[in-house]
Design a protein around this motif. Structure first.
Motif, PDB file in Angstrom:
ATOM      1  N   UNK A 237      90.161 -49.284  88.662  1.00  0.00           N
ATOM      2  CA  UNK A 237      89.418 -48.606  89.722  1.00  0.00           C
ATOM      3  C   UNK A 237      90.082 -47.296  90.119  1.00  0.00           C
ATOM      4  N   UNK A 238      89.291 -46.284  90.493  1.00  0.00           N
ATOM      5  CA  UNK A 238      89.879 -45.055  91.038  1.00  0.00           C
ATOM      6  C   UNK A 238      90.512 -45.324  92.391  1.00  0.00           C
TER       7      UNK A 238
ATOM      8  N   UNK B 109      89.843 -49.581  99.155  1.00  0.00           N
ATOM      9  CA  UNK B 109      88.886 -50.468  99.796  1.00  0.00           C
ATOM     10  C   UNK B 109      88.988 -51.883  99.246  1.00  0.00           C
ATOM     11  N   UNK B 110      89.207 -52.014  97.916  1.00  0.00           N
ATOM     12  CA  UNK B 110      89.351 -53.340  97.311  1.00  0.00           C
ATOM     13  C   UNK B 110      90.563 -54.070  97.877  1.00  0.00           C
TER      14      UNK B 110
ATOM     15  N   UNK C  90      97.159 -61.311  93.314  1.00  0.00           N
ATOM     16  CA  UNK C  90      97.774 -60.903  92.051  1.00  0.00           C
ATOM     17  C   UNK C  90      97.337 -59.479  91.734  1.00  0.00           C
ATOM     18  N   UNK C  91      98.285 -58.538  91.783  1.00  0.00           N
ATOM     19  CA  UNK C  91      98.004 -57.136  91.469  1.00  0.00           C
ATOM     20  C   UNK C  91      98.427 -56.871  90.028  1.00  0.00           C
ATOM     21  N   UNK C  92      97.449 -56.828  89.144  1.00  0.00           N
ATOM     22  CA  UNK C  92      97.725 -56.571  87.729  1.00  0.00           C
ATOM     23  C   UNK C  92      97.865 -55.070  87.493  1.00  0.00           C
TER      24      UNK C  92
ATOM     25  N   UNK D  46     101.845 -50.765  87.855  1.00  0.00           N
ATOM     26  CA  UNK D  46     102.368 -49.449  87.483  1.00  0.00           C
ATOM     27  C   UNK D  46     101.318 -48.357  87.520  1.00  0.00           C
ATOM     28  N   UNK D  47     100.026 -48.743  87.550  1.00  0.00           N
ATOM     29  CA  UNK D  47      98.930 -47.775  87.618  1.00  0.00           C
ATOM     30  C   UNK D  47      98.537 -47.458  89.057  1.00  0.00           C
ATOM     31  N   UNK D  48      99.185 -48.096  90.027  1.00  0.00           N
ATOM     32  CA  UNK D  48      98.826 -47.853  91.424  1.00  0.00           C
ATOM     33  C   UNK D  48      99.106 -46.396  91.791  1.00  0.00           C
ATOM     34  N   UNK D  49      98.106 -45.656  92.282  1.00  0.00           N
ATOM     35  CA  UNK D  49      98.309 -44.244  92.612  1.00  0.00           C
ATOM     36  C   UNK D  49      99.419 -44.056  93.651  1.00  0.00           C
TER      37      UNK D  49
END
Length: 436
Positions: A192-193, A199-200, A229-231, A234-237
């Motif tokens: 997701x962007x 929001x998610x 669970x945050x998959x 490393x992509x988290x902005x």
């Protein structure tokens, strides 16, 4: 032993000291004086105070390199350092080291020395943990760590290459924990962007932004008394990382468009196929968030490092396909199992599963069949058997995924879990057949 989030380490059940790892010593021979003697199977070197061997030198990166002692010997791996790592004068990204090897990190030099003594690493006696299967020492040590995590409520970071089973490990930890009766909510940070991901995670109020026609409960509220669970963390902005850090520290969230803080009761498990220490060196991940996530860190080994698990794992995966005993014997021949050992498996267990599924599909095994796409479908005997079979399979897959995502109202993660397939594989099917 207590962890920094207030939880307490507990003893493992059904485990034994099954693994002996040779002890080693590191001595700084050039640069600020320092030394380190190993207590486990790995150590990290760098200028950050959290490293095992701290070298306070401007030419040494915060997380410069790590040393891992495995079945094949001691290995040094550069962590995306600014000035690189050399072993005995050779610049390396990953290399084996020997007794007496000299590692150069920027202007500093470190001598690696093997010890006659060994360190003891705990390993589970079981060969399964949830959906994970393996009898190798590498996997049984992982199972011991995951059991430890399940017996506590600490924040857990799962690291490993794509396809090594991180989501399965997270689900098994949740199922074995005191929160097992609560929700297990999965968020893929890479799917997701940033605008939608916020929001998610945290939810929003009606009118918080264009298109917000109703109140939305975020993952942290949805998972009350359960696990988030945050998959692909490393992509988290970067702009969302301080907000997640606050959630971990304060245990409260604020929906988009709201001024009120809301207390949450969740356990967080995160996973990544990246080395977050290298991401910190590159400025793409906050070090304070990393340390809040890595209260307990578990590395899932790649399949190529545990080839002895291939027969057991293949049996397990074939059983998941629902084959009968005759078809299983016809498929898992000694020749096939020998072939499996010759592959590198860059896609790991996920790739092995797909390989076995194809092997079953494109051979005449007893009892093998593919459901017809429609009761009135006709067989075109004028084309080769494999081509005709592929056409039926494509028609079946298209209709199945269309019905699957419709049944689960477009929630791909829920649909993949219900279907017993990997989320990434379902995304590929959706893209292949252009299913919205």
């Amino acid at each position: 032993m207590s962890f920094d989030d207030g939880s307490t380490e507990v003893s493992l059940h059904h485990t034994r000291p099954a693994l002996q790892v040779q002890r080693f010593r590191l001595v700084v021979v050039e640069g600020p004086k320092g030394a380190y003697e190993s207590r486990g199977s790995s150590c990290s070197i760098g200028s950050h105070p959290s490293n095992d061997l701290i070298i306070d030198d401007a030419t040494v990166s915060r997380f410069h390199c790590e040393i891992i002692v495995g079945a094949s010997g001691p290995l040094v791996r550069d962590l995306g350092s600014r000035n690189g790592t050399t072993v005995d004068g050779v610049s390396v990204r990953e290399a084996f080291v020997r007794d007496g090897s000299v590692l150069r990190l920027g202007n500093a030099a470190v001598r690696f020395e093997l010890d006659a003594a060994s360190n003891r690493i705990e390993a589970a006696t079981e060969t399964r943990f949830g959906a994970l299967v393996g009898g190798s020492l590498a996997m049984r040590t992982v199972f011991a760590q995951l059991q430890r995590a399940a017996n506590t409520d600490i924040t857990l970071l799962l690291e490993g290459e794509t396809g090594t089973g991180k989501e399965g490990a997270a689900a098994a930890v949740h199922a074995g924990s005191a929160r097992r009766d609560g929700p297990f909510v999965v968020i893929d940070c890479s799917a997701l962007p940033a605008s939608l991901l916020e929001s998610e995670l945290f939810g929003h109020e009606r009118g918080a932004f264009t298109g917000a026609d109703s109140v939305r409960v975020g993952a942290f509220e949805e998972a009350h008394q359960g696990t988030v669970f945050l998959d692909e963390i490393g992509e988290l902005p970067l702009e969302l990382q301080p907000k997640l850090l606050r959630v971990l520290e304060q245990r409260e969230i604020r929906r988009l468009g709201s001024n009120q803080q809301k207390a949450i009761d969740v356990r967080l498990i995160a996973a990544t196929n990246r080395d977050l220490r290298a991401e910190i060196n590159a400025g793409r991940f906050r070090s304070d968030l990393y340390f809040r996530l890595a209260v307990l860190k578990v590395q899932l080994p790649p399949l190529r490092s545990r080839p002895e698990d291939l027969p057991m794992l293949s049996e397990h995966l074939v059983a998941e396909l629902g084959v009968d005993e005759a078809e299983r014997r016809a498929l898992l021949t000694p020749e096939l199992l020998a072939t499996l050992r010759g592959f590198a498996w860059p896609g790991n267990v996920r790739e092995l599963r797909n390989y076995l599924e194809r092997a079953r599909l494109f051979r005449e095994a007893p009892g093998a069949h593919v459901a017809a796409p429609a009761a009135t479908a006709e067989i075109d005997a004028s084309i080769p058997f494999a081509e005709a079979k592929a056409q039926w399979v494509e028609a079946f897959e298209r209709r199945y995924v269309e019905a699957l995502v419709k049944l689960h109202q477009g929630k791909v993660t829920n649909a993949a879990r219900a279907a017993g397939i990997d989320r990434a594989y379902l995304y590929k099917l959706l893209k292949r057949y252009r299913v919205k």
